[in-house]
Design a protein around this motif. Structure first.
Motif, short mmCIF file in Angstrom:
data_model
loop_
_atom_site.label_atom_id
_atom_site.label_comp_id
_atom_site.label_asym_id
_atom_site.label_seq_id
_atom_site.Cartn_x
_atom_site.Cartn_y
_atom_site.Cartn_z
N PHE A 1 0.83 -1.22 0.00
CA PHE A 1 0.00 0.00 0.00
C PHE A 1 0.86 1.27 0.00
N GLU A 2 2.03 1.23 -0.60
CA GLU A 2 2.95 2.37 -0.65
C GLU A 2 2.69 3.17 -1.93
N ILE A 3 1.66 4.00 -1.88
CA ILE A 3 1.19 4.71 -3.07
C ILE A 3 2.22 5.70 -3.58
N GLU A 4 2.89 6.42 -2.70
CA GLU A 4 3.92 7.36 -3.14
C GLU A 4 5.05 6.63 -3.85
N ARG A 5 5.46 5.48 -3.33
CA ARG A 5 6.52 4.69 -3.97
C ARG A 5 6.05 4.19 -5.33
N MET A 6 4.80 3.76 -5.43
CA MET A 6 4.25 3.34 -6.72
C MET A 6 4.35 4.50 -7.71
N ALA A 7 3.94 5.69 -7.27
CA ALA A 7 3.91 6.87 -8.14
C ALA A 7 5.31 7.25 -8.63
N GLU A 8 6.31 7.04 -7.80
CA GLU A 8 7.69 7.36 -8.19
C GLU A 8 8.14 6.55 -9.40
N LEU A 9 7.54 5.39 -9.61
CA LEU A 9 7.93 4.50 -10.70
C LEU A 9 7.15 4.76 -11.99
N LEU A 10 6.23 5.73 -11.95
CA LEU A 10 5.34 5.98 -13.07
C LEU A 10 5.80 7.14 -13.93
N HIS A 11 5.58 7.02 -15.22
CA HIS A 11 5.79 8.11 -16.17
C HIS A 11 4.70 9.16 -15.90
N LYS A 12 5.01 10.42 -16.13
CA LYS A 12 4.04 11.49 -15.84
C LYS A 12 2.72 11.31 -16.59
N ASP A 13 2.76 10.66 -17.75
CA ASP A 13 1.54 10.44 -18.55
C ASP A 13 1.01 9.01 -18.41
N ILE A 14 1.23 8.40 -17.25
CA ILE A 14 0.80 7.01 -17.03
C ILE A 14 -0.66 6.82 -17.46
N LEU A 15 -0.90 5.76 -18.20
CA LEU A 15 -2.26 5.35 -18.57
C LEU A 15 -2.54 4.06 -17.82
N PHE A 16 -3.57 4.07 -16.98
CA PHE A 16 -3.96 2.88 -16.23
C PHE A 16 -5.35 2.45 -16.69
N ARG A 17 -5.48 1.15 -16.92
CA ARG A 17 -6.80 0.58 -17.25
C ARG A 17 -7.02 -0.69 -16.44
N ASN A 18 -8.22 -0.85 -15.94
CA ASN A 18 -8.64 -2.12 -15.36
C ASN A 18 -9.65 -2.72 -16.33
N ILE A 19 -9.39 -3.96 -16.74
CA ILE A 19 -10.24 -4.63 -17.71
C ILE A 19 -10.72 -5.93 -17.08
N SER A 20 -12.04 -6.05 -16.95
CA SER A 20 -12.64 -7.22 -16.34
C SER A 20 -13.57 -7.87 -17.35
N ASN A 21 -13.37 -9.15 -17.60
CA ASN A 21 -14.18 -9.88 -18.58
C ASN A 21 -14.22 -9.16 -19.93
N GLY A 22 -13.09 -8.58 -20.33
CA GLY A 22 -12.98 -7.94 -21.64
C GLY A 22 -13.50 -6.52 -21.71
N GLU A 23 -14.05 -6.00 -20.60
CA GLU A 23 -14.58 -4.64 -20.60
C GLU A 23 -13.74 -3.74 -19.72
N THR A 24 -13.44 -2.53 -20.20
CA THR A 24 -12.70 -1.56 -19.41
C THR A 24 -13.63 -1.01 -18.34
N THR A 25 -13.27 -1.24 -17.06
CA THR A 25 -14.11 -0.78 -15.96
C THR A 25 -13.57 0.50 -15.33
#
Length: 127
Positions: free
Chosen positions: A20-44
């Motif tokens: 649950f280290e959100i700041e540490r996660m963010a340090e590893l991300l590009h400024k234009d990070i694109l995140f998608r969660n896809i469940s059963n083929g649909e972007t949720t």
């Protein structure tokens, strides 16, 4: 073949996620990070940019008292890294689908990562 450097970036992200280290996660991300969660083929869920990602991560972190992603394998498809994931989380709240606080959620899925400028520029979680 996935390079040692790319594996390290992804593994550091997963370690931070599990803790649950959100700041540490963010340090590893590009400024234009694109995140998608896809469940059963649909972007949720879809976010773009570090701030939107952090807001989503903060919100979702309250849903679980513990969570663990375990990497099962790596493969490279075009310019993306596909990572097999075993997921286990213990719910910190009741879910609308009938799952209750304390229930264990177990999923098998994959995450697709893209690395740009030595940062994660794409995360697609598939379940």
């Amino acid at each position: 073949m996935v390079s040692k450097e790319i594996r390290e970036i992804i593994e550091n992200y997963i370690k931070a996620y599990n803790k649950f280290e959100i700041e540490r996660m963010a340090e590893l991300l590009h400024k234009d990070i694109l995140f998608r969660n896809i469940s059963n083929g649909e972007t949720t869920t879809e976010t773009r940019g570090i701030q939107a990602f952090k807001e989503l991560a903060e919100q979702s972190s309250t849903m679980f008292s513990s969570r663990r992603q375990t990497i099962t394998d790596y493969s490279v498809i075009h310019d993306k890294i596909e990572v097999g994931i075993d997921y286990e989380g213990i719910l910190a709240m009741d879910f609308p689908n009938g799952l209750k606080t304390g229930d264990t959620l177990q999923l098998k899925g994959k995450s697709i990562f893209e690395i740009k400028e030595e940062k994660i520029s794409l995360i697609e979680d598939h379940s």
